[in-house]
Write a protein that holds these residues in place. Structure first.
Motif, PDB file in Angstrom:
ATOM      1  N   HIS A   1       0.829  -1.405   0.101  1.00  0.00           N
ATOM      2  CA  HIS A   1       0.094   0.008  -0.018  1.00  0.00           C
ATOM      3  C   HIS A   1       0.754   1.160   0.143  1.00  0.00           C
ATOM      4  O   HIS A   1       1.938   1.269   0.804  1.00  0.00           O
ATOM      5  N   SER A   2       0.342   2.273  -0.752  1.00  0.00           N
ATOM      6  CA  SER A   2       0.844   3.778  -0.652  1.00  0.00           C
ATOM      7  C   SER A   2      -0.284   4.433   0.300  1.00  0.00           C
ATOM      8  O   SER A   2      -1.273   3.928  -0.312  1.00  0.00           O
ATOM      9  N   PHE A   3      -0.009   5.222   0.981  1.00  0.00           N
ATOM     10  CA  PHE A   3      -1.085   5.901   1.974  1.00  0.00           C
ATOM     11  C   PHE A   3      -0.439   7.176   2.465  1.00  0.00           C
ATOM     12  O   PHE A   3       0.895   7.493   2.173  1.00  0.00           O
ATOM     13  N   SER A   4      -1.275   8.176   2.969  1.00  0.00           N
ATOM     14  CA  SER A   4      -1.051   9.534   3.476  1.00  0.00           C
ATOM     15  C   SER A   4      -1.295   9.372   4.821  1.00  0.00           C
ATOM     16  O   SER A   4      -2.242   8.908   5.637  1.00  0.00           O
ATOM     17  N   TYR A   5      -0.212   9.946   5.537  1.00  0.00           N
ATOM     18  CA  TYR A   5      -0.366   9.938   6.945  1.00  0.00           C
ATOM     19  C   TYR A   5      -1.416  11.063   7.581  1.00  0.00           C
ATOM     20  O   TYR A   5      -2.215  10.970   8.333  1.00  0.00           O
ATOM     21  N   LYS A   6      -1.894  11.905   6.704  1.00  0.00           N
ATOM     22  CA  LYS A   6      -2.846  13.045   7.044  1.00  0.00           C
ATOM     23  C   LYS A   6      -4.008  12.721   6.651  1.00  0.00           C
ATOM     24  O   LYS A   6      -4.927  13.086   7.362  1.00  0.00           O
ATOM     25  N   LYS A   7      -4.325  11.892   5.826  1.00  0.00           N
ATOM     26  CA  LYS A   7      -5.760  11.600   5.158  1.00  0.00           C
ATOM     27  C   LYS A   7      -6.033  10.314   5.973  1.00  0.00           C
ATOM     28  O   LYS A   7      -7.158  10.439   6.653  1.00  0.00           O
TER      29      LYS A   7
ATOM     30  N   GLY B   1       1.975  -5.487   9.099  1.00  0.00           N
ATOM     31  CA  GLY B   1       3.385  -5.987   8.629  1.00  0.00           C
ATOM     32  C   GLY B   1       4.509  -4.803   8.547  1.00  0.00           C
ATOM     33  O   GLY B   1       4.381  -4.034   9.821  1.00  0.00           O
ATOM     34  N   PHE B   2       5.123  -4.413   7.686  1.00  0.00           N
ATOM     35  CA  PHE B   2       5.893  -3.303   7.643  1.00  0.00           C
ATOM     36  C   PHE B   2       5.203  -2.003   7.309  1.00  0.00           C
ATOM     37  O   PHE B   2       4.469  -2.050   6.472  1.00  0.00           O
ATOM     38  N   CYS B   3       5.725  -1.082   7.830  1.00  0.00           N
ATOM     39  CA  CYS B   3       4.956   0.376   7.708  1.00  0.00           C
ATOM     40  C   CYS B   3       6.427   1.287   7.491  1.00  0.00           C
ATOM     41  O   CYS B   3       7.136   1.683   8.497  1.00  0.00           O
ATOM     42  N   PHE B   4       6.726   1.574   6.118  1.00  0.00           N
ATOM     43  CA  PHE B   4       7.817   2.674   6.161  1.00  0.00           C
ATOM     44  C   PHE B   4       7.366   3.952   5.995  1.00  0.00           C
ATOM     45  O   PHE B   4       6.558   4.213   5.170  1.00  0.00           O
ATOM     46  N   ASP B   5       8.328   4.835   6.618  1.00  0.00           N
ATOM     47  CA  ASP B   5       7.619   6.379   6.549  1.00  0.00           C
ATOM     48  C   ASP B   5       8.622   7.057   5.422  1.00  0.00           C
ATOM     49  O   ASP B   5       9.904   7.153   5.701  1.00  0.00           O
ATOM     50  N   CYS B   6       8.263   7.462   4.461  1.00  0.00           N
ATOM     51  CA  CYS B   6       8.835   8.109   3.556  1.00  0.00           C
ATOM     52  C   CYS B   6       9.071   9.721   3.585  1.00  0.00           C
ATOM     53  O   CYS B   6       9.681  10.202   2.620  1.00  0.00           O
TER      54      CYS B   6
ATOM     55  N   ILE C   1       2.928  -4.576   3.414  1.00  0.00           N
ATOM     56  CA  ILE C   1       3.996  -3.772   3.289  1.00  0.00           C
ATOM     57  C   ILE C   1       3.327  -2.434   2.954  1.00  0.00           C
ATOM     58  O   ILE C   1       2.926  -2.290   1.856  1.00  0.00           O
ATOM     59  N   ASN C   2       3.662  -1.292   3.874  1.00  0.00           N
ATOM     60  CA  ASN C   2       2.973  -0.132   3.700  1.00  0.00           C
ATOM     61  C   ASN C   2       4.017   1.063   3.376  1.00  0.00           C
ATOM     62  O   ASN C   2       5.063   1.016   4.299  1.00  0.00           O
ATOM     63  N   PHE C   3       3.815   1.976   2.743  1.00  0.00           N
ATOM     64  CA  PHE C   3       4.598   3.142   2.538  1.00  0.00           C
ATOM     65  C   PHE C   3       3.663   4.346   2.620  1.00  0.00           C
ATOM     66  O   PHE C   3       2.895   4.702   1.953  1.00  0.00           O
TER      67      PHE C   3
ATOM     68  N   LYS D   1      -0.129  -7.849  -4.673  1.00  0.00           N
ATOM     69  CA  LYS D   1      -1.178  -6.832  -4.954  1.00  0.00           C
ATOM     70  C   LYS D   1      -0.747  -5.471  -4.507  1.00  0.00           C
ATOM     71  O   LYS D   1      -0.247  -5.330  -3.308  1.00  0.00           O
ATOM     72  N   LEU D   2      -0.944  -4.626  -5.442  1.00  0.00           N
ATOM     73  CA  LEU D   2      -0.625  -3.250  -5.047  1.00  0.00           C
ATOM     74  C   LEU D   2      -1.913  -1.973  -5.052  1.00  0.00           C
ATOM     75  O   LEU D   2      -2.730  -2.285  -5.856  1.00  0.00           O
ATOM     76  N   PHE D   3      -1.944  -1.333  -4.040  1.00  0.00           N
ATOM     77  CA  PHE D   3      -2.875  -0.553  -3.601  1.00  0.00           C
ATOM     78  C   PHE D   3      -2.605   0.868  -3.289  1.00  0.00           C
ATOM     79  O   PHE D   3      -1.389   1.042  -2.704  1.00  0.00           O
ATOM     80  N   HIS D   4      -2.884   1.884  -4.024  1.00  0.00           N
ATOM     81  CA  HIS D   4      -2.587   3.134  -3.881  1.00  0.00           C
ATOM     82  C   HIS D   4      -3.980   3.980  -3.309  1.00  0.00           C
ATOM     83  O   HIS D   4      -4.915   4.313  -4.047  1.00  0.00           O
ATOM     84  N   ASP D   5      -3.562   3.872  -1.827  1.00  0.00           N
ATOM     85  CA  ASP D   5      -4.994   4.045  -1.013  1.00  0.00           C
ATOM     86  C   ASP D   5      -5.548   5.614  -1.461  1.00  0.00           C
ATOM     87  O   ASP D   5      -6.641   5.783  -1.501  1.00  0.00           O
TER      88      ASP D   5
END
Length: 136
Positions: free
Chosen positions: A8-14, A27-32, A92-94, A124-128
């Motif tokens: 997943h790609s996601f927004s910390y603010k949204k 699982g994993f969560c990486f802060d970009c 795995i989250n970004f 499986k790829l998701f752009h939240d």
């Protein structure tokens, strides 16, 4: 039995960190956000991490290549372990500020990496925050 790798790609603010509905508790969560944000540059504001200009900026003007190499090392340990133990799910989250540039780029590159290095997995790829984006 296959290992399903959900990225997943996601927004910390949204939306915040994506929930793991597999029952494994995440699982994993990486802060970009530690990588320079291309969204602060006028020509990239409306673009996403899928676009060539943003990708070149991240690859040539930031520490993104080093960031991704570290992530590849860390997730490879877990993927190999999970494959050997017949586990079924890894998430795995970004995340970045808006879920548009850095997190999208990372999710795309790591999905490609996992598919190439571990063809026995199902990726499986998701752009939240960017559901309109075409995914691999």
């Amino acid at each position: 039995m296959s290992l399903n790798v959900e990225i997943h790609s996601f927004s910390y603010k949204k939306g915040g960190i994506p929930k793991d509905y597999s029952g494994n508790g995440g699982g994993f969560c990486f802060d970009c956000r530690g990588i320079l944000n291309p969204g602060r540059i006028e020509e990239f504001k409306t673009q996403t991490g899928q676009e060539i200009g943003v990708q070149k900026f991240l690859e040539e003007k930031t520490e993104m290549p080093h960031f991704l190499e570290g992530i590849k090392s860390v997730i490879s340990i877990t993927i190999e372990n999970y494959l050997s133990r017949n586990f079924e799910h890894l998430q795995i989250n970004f995340g970045c500020t808006g879920g548009q540039h850095r997190s999208v780029y990372c999710a795309e590159k790591i999905a490609e990496f996992v598919k190439n290095k571990y063809p026995e997995t199902i990726v499986k790829l998701f752009h939240d925050e960017q559901p309109q984006l075409k995914v691999l």
